[in-house]
Scaffold this motif. Structure first.
Motif, PDB file in Angstrom:
ATOM      1  N   MET A 188       0.835  -1.186   0.000  1.00 53.09           N
ATOM      2  CA  MET A 188       0.000   0.000   0.000  1.00 53.09           C
ATOM      3  C   MET A 188       0.872   1.239   0.000  1.00 53.09           C
ATOM      4  O   MET A 188       1.786   1.367   0.798  1.00 53.09           O
ATOM      5  N   THR A 189       0.617   2.160  -0.912  1.00 58.04           N
ATOM      6  CA  THR A 189       1.285   3.448  -0.913  1.00 58.04           C
ATOM      7  C   THR A 189       0.380   4.460  -0.214  1.00 58.04           C
ATOM      8  O   THR A 189      -0.739   4.711  -0.654  1.00 58.04           O
ATOM      9  N   VAL A 190       0.847   5.008   0.885  1.00 56.63           N
ATOM     10  CA  VAL A 190       0.043   5.941   1.667  1.00 56.63           C
ATOM     11  C   VAL A 190       0.048   7.317   1.000  1.00 56.63           C
ATOM     12  O   VAL A 190       1.105   7.865   0.679  1.00 56.63           O
ATOM     13  N   GLY A 191      -1.137   7.872   0.782  1.00 58.07           N
ATOM     14  CA  GLY A 191      -1.241   9.212   0.235  1.00 58.07           C
ATOM     15  C   GLY A 191      -0.955  10.252   1.303  1.00 58.07           C
ATOM     16  O   GLY A 191      -1.234  10.026   2.489  1.00 58.07           O
ATOM     17  N   VAL A 192      -0.406  11.396   0.898  1.00 62.31           N
ATOM     18  CA  VAL A 192      -0.045  12.450   1.859  1.00 62.31           C
ATOM     19  C   VAL A 192      -0.589  13.792   1.399  1.00 62.31           C
ATOM     20  O   VAL A 192      -0.344  14.226   0.268  1.00 62.31           O
ATOM     21  N   LYS A 193      -1.307  14.450   2.309  1.00 58.60           N
ATOM     22  CA  LYS A 193      -1.776  15.814   2.075  1.00 58.60           C
ATOM     23  C   LYS A 193      -1.109  16.742   3.083  1.00 58.60           C
ATOM     24  O   LYS A 193      -1.125  16.473   4.283  1.00 58.60           O
ATOM     25  N   ILE A 194      -0.527  17.814   2.586  1.00 57.74           N
ATOM     26  CA  ILE A 194       0.019  18.865   3.438  1.00 57.74           C
ATOM     27  C   ILE A 194      -0.952  20.041   3.345  1.00 57.74           C
ATOM     28  O   ILE A 194      -1.181  20.585   2.266  1.00 57.74           O
ATOM     29  N   CYS A 195      -1.533  20.413   4.485  1.00 58.57           N
ATOM     30  CA  CYS A 195      -2.599  21.410   4.481  1.00 58.57           C
ATOM     31  C   CYS A 195      -2.141  22.722   5.112  1.00 58.57           C
ATOM     32  O   CYS A 195      -1.163  22.774   5.854  1.00 58.57           O
ATOM     33  N   GLY A 196      -2.880  23.780   4.817  1.00 59.08           N
ATOM     34  CA  GLY A 196      -2.620  25.067   5.432  1.00 59.08           C
ATOM     35  C   GLY A 196      -1.398  25.779   4.893  1.00 59.08           C
ATOM     36  O   GLY A 196      -0.685  26.456   5.631  1.00 59.08           O
ATOM     37  N   LEU A 197      -1.158  25.678   3.594  1.00 55.89           N
ATOM     38  CA  LEU A 197      -0.017  26.356   2.984  1.00 55.89           C
ATOM     39  C   LEU A 197      -0.295  27.847   2.886  1.00 55.89           C
ATOM     40  O   LEU A 197      -1.389  28.266   2.472  1.00 55.89           O
ATOM     41  N   TRP A 255     -10.613   7.201   2.435  1.00 57.03           N
ATOM     42  CA  TRP A 255     -10.581   8.113   3.572  1.00 57.03           C
ATOM     43  C   TRP A 255      -9.157   8.513   3.894  1.00 57.03           C
ATOM     44  O   TRP A 255      -8.201   7.914   3.419  1.00 57.03           O
ATOM     45  N   ILE A 256      -9.052   9.576   4.686  1.00 56.52           N
ATOM     46  CA  ILE A 256      -7.756  10.133   5.047  1.00 56.52           C
ATOM     47  C   ILE A 256      -7.777  10.448   6.544  1.00 56.52           C
ATOM     48  O   ILE A 256      -8.772  10.946   7.063  1.00 56.52           O
ATOM     49  N   LEU A 257      -6.699  10.138   7.233  1.00 55.60           N
ATOM     50  CA  LEU A 257      -6.589  10.373   8.672  1.00 55.60           C
ATOM     51  C   LEU A 257      -5.958  11.737   8.921  1.00 55.60           C
ATOM     52  O   LEU A 257      -4.918  12.067   8.343  1.00 55.60           O
ATOM     53  N   PRO A 316      -5.262   4.769   4.664  1.00 50.99           N
ATOM     54  CA  PRO A 316      -4.675   4.747   3.328  1.00 50.99           C
ATOM     55  C   PRO A 316      -4.060   6.086   2.926  1.00 50.99           C
ATOM     56  O   PRO A 316      -3.371   6.170   1.919  1.00 50.99           O
ATOM     57  N   ALA A 317      -4.325   7.132   3.718  1.00 51.07           N
ATOM     58  CA  ALA A 317      -3.781   8.459   3.433  1.00 51.07           C
ATOM     59  C   ALA A 317      -3.776   9.256   4.734  1.00 51.07           C
ATOM     60  O   ALA A 317      -4.564   8.989   5.649  1.00 51.07           O
ATOM     61  N   VAL A 318      -2.877  10.247   4.805  1.00 49.43           N
ATOM     62  CA  VAL A 318      -2.753  11.063   6.013  1.00 49.43           C
ATOM     63  C   VAL A 318      -2.679  12.534   5.636  1.00 49.43           C
ATOM     64  O   VAL A 318      -2.231  12.901   4.556  1.00 49.43           O
ATOM     65  N   ASP A 319      -3.117  13.370   6.585  1.00 51.94           N
ATOM     66  CA  ASP A 319      -3.243  14.812   6.372  1.00 51.94           C
ATOM     67  C   ASP A 319      -2.559  15.517   7.537  1.00 51.94           C
ATOM     68  O   ASP A 319      -2.849  15.232   8.700  1.00 51.94           O
ATOM     69  N   VAL A 320      -1.646  16.449   7.247  1.00 48.84           N
ATOM     70  CA  VAL A 320      -0.923  17.153   8.303  1.00 48.84           C
ATOM     71  C   VAL A 320      -0.908  18.644   8.026  1.00 48.84           C
ATOM     72  O   VAL A 320      -0.887  19.069   6.871  1.00 48.84           O
ATOM     73  N   SER A 321      -0.930  19.425   9.095  1.00 51.64           N
ATOM     74  CA  SER A 321      -0.813  20.878   8.958  1.00 51.64           C
ATOM     75  C   SER A 321       0.167  21.402  10.000  1.00 51.64           C
ATOM     76  O   SER A 321       1.339  21.589   9.722  1.00 51.64           O
ATOM     77  N   SER A 322      -0.282  21.598  11.241  1.00 52.91           N
ATOM     78  CA  SER A 322       0.590  22.163  12.266  1.00 52.91           C
ATOM     79  C   SER A 322       1.764  21.252  12.600  1.00 52.91           C
ATOM     80  O   SER A 322       2.807  21.730  13.059  1.00 52.91           O
ATOM     81  N   GLY A 323       1.637  19.960  12.355  1.00 54.18           N
ATOM     82  CA  GLY A 323       2.696  19.007  12.699  1.00 54.18           C
ATOM     83  C   GLY A 323       3.956  19.135  11.881  1.00 54.18           C
ATOM     84  O   GLY A 323       4.972  18.504  12.205  1.00 54.18           O
ATOM     85  N   VAL A 324       3.928  19.942  10.815  1.00 47.82           N
ATOM     86  CA  VAL A 324       5.140  20.164  10.011  1.00 47.82           C
ATOM     87  C   VAL A 324       5.448  21.663   9.916  1.00 47.82           C
ATOM     88  O   VAL A 324       5.978  22.129   8.914  1.00 47.82           O
TER      89      VAL A 324
END
Length: 213
Positions: free
Chosen positions: A1-10, A159-161, A180-188
């Motif tokens: 499984m390739t995990v999808g990645v979203k970087i939010c709050g740019l 879905w995305i965590l 299957p996918a993850v979403d990060v904002s303040s954590g990076v």
């Protein structure tokens, strides 16, 4: 499984460039005025111009909280948004998707397994912890949920965590939740709205590696 990645709050160019350099699948732009990561449509268009037209470019996700059709239309007139991420009711989210002919992601606050949806009319669900009672925004509060709450859940769509993820905990979050996918904002971030390129690199690399177990 390739995990999808979203970087939010740019909000700035260096953060966008880090997402491009390290291969984020989606870039999120926040149109909720009470968020420290809020960007105007004009600013969002400037940021999106750094990747629109590129081959294999990341998807552009516009985040809205209980928006009117007019608010969404004003953004879409200026910004090349591919996906609408919405904090609203399931019924309203489906209506917005039909009206604007865009893929819709519905943010779903969760505290227990019973909160997980068993049906939906949107293309993706964003599963995150419920906001604290005193929070002034529904998401982006850095709160984590019990990651194993999704074990055994048969999601009605992809879905995305999200919520409280960072480079140090994303591997465990993926392992326990099966996301299957993850979403990060303040954590990076090194400060609200300002992304740390090295943290972006580590987050994407670790998430991808975790999915290959």
């Amino acid at each position: 499984m390739t995990v999808g990645v979203k970087i939010c709050g740019l909000t700035e160019e260096d953060g966008v460039d880090a997402c491009l350099r390290f291969g984020a699948d989606w870039i999120g732009l926040n149109f909720f005025t009470r968020s420290p990561r809020y960007v105007t449509a004009t600013r969002a268009a400037e940021l999106a111009n750094r990747f629109v037209g590129r081959e294999n470019r990341p998807g552009c996700v516009g985040l809205f909280v209980d928006p009117t059709n007019e608010e969404i239309a004003a953004v879409l007139d200026t910004v090349p948004v591919d996906i609408l991420q919405l904090y609203t009711t399931a019924e309203r989210a489906a209506s917005i998707g039909q009206n604007f002919q865009r893929e819709v992601w519905l943010s779903v606050p969760v505290s227990m397994a019973a909160d997980l949806p068993v049906e939906t009319k949107v293309e993706r669900l964003v599963i995150e912890s419920r906001a604290p009672k005193d929070a002034d925004r529904p998401g982006g509060n850095g709160e984590t949920l019990p990651w194993d709450v999704t074990q055994g859940w048969f999601s009605p769509c992809p879905w995305i965590l999200a919520g409280g993820l960072n480079p140090d905990n994303v591997a465990e979050a993926i392992l326990l939740s099966g996301a299957p996918a993850v979403d990060v904002s303040s954590g990076v971030e090194c400060s609200p709205g300002i992304k740390d390129p090295e943290a972006v690199r580590r987050f994407i690399q670790i998430a991808r590696s975790s999915g290959k177990r």
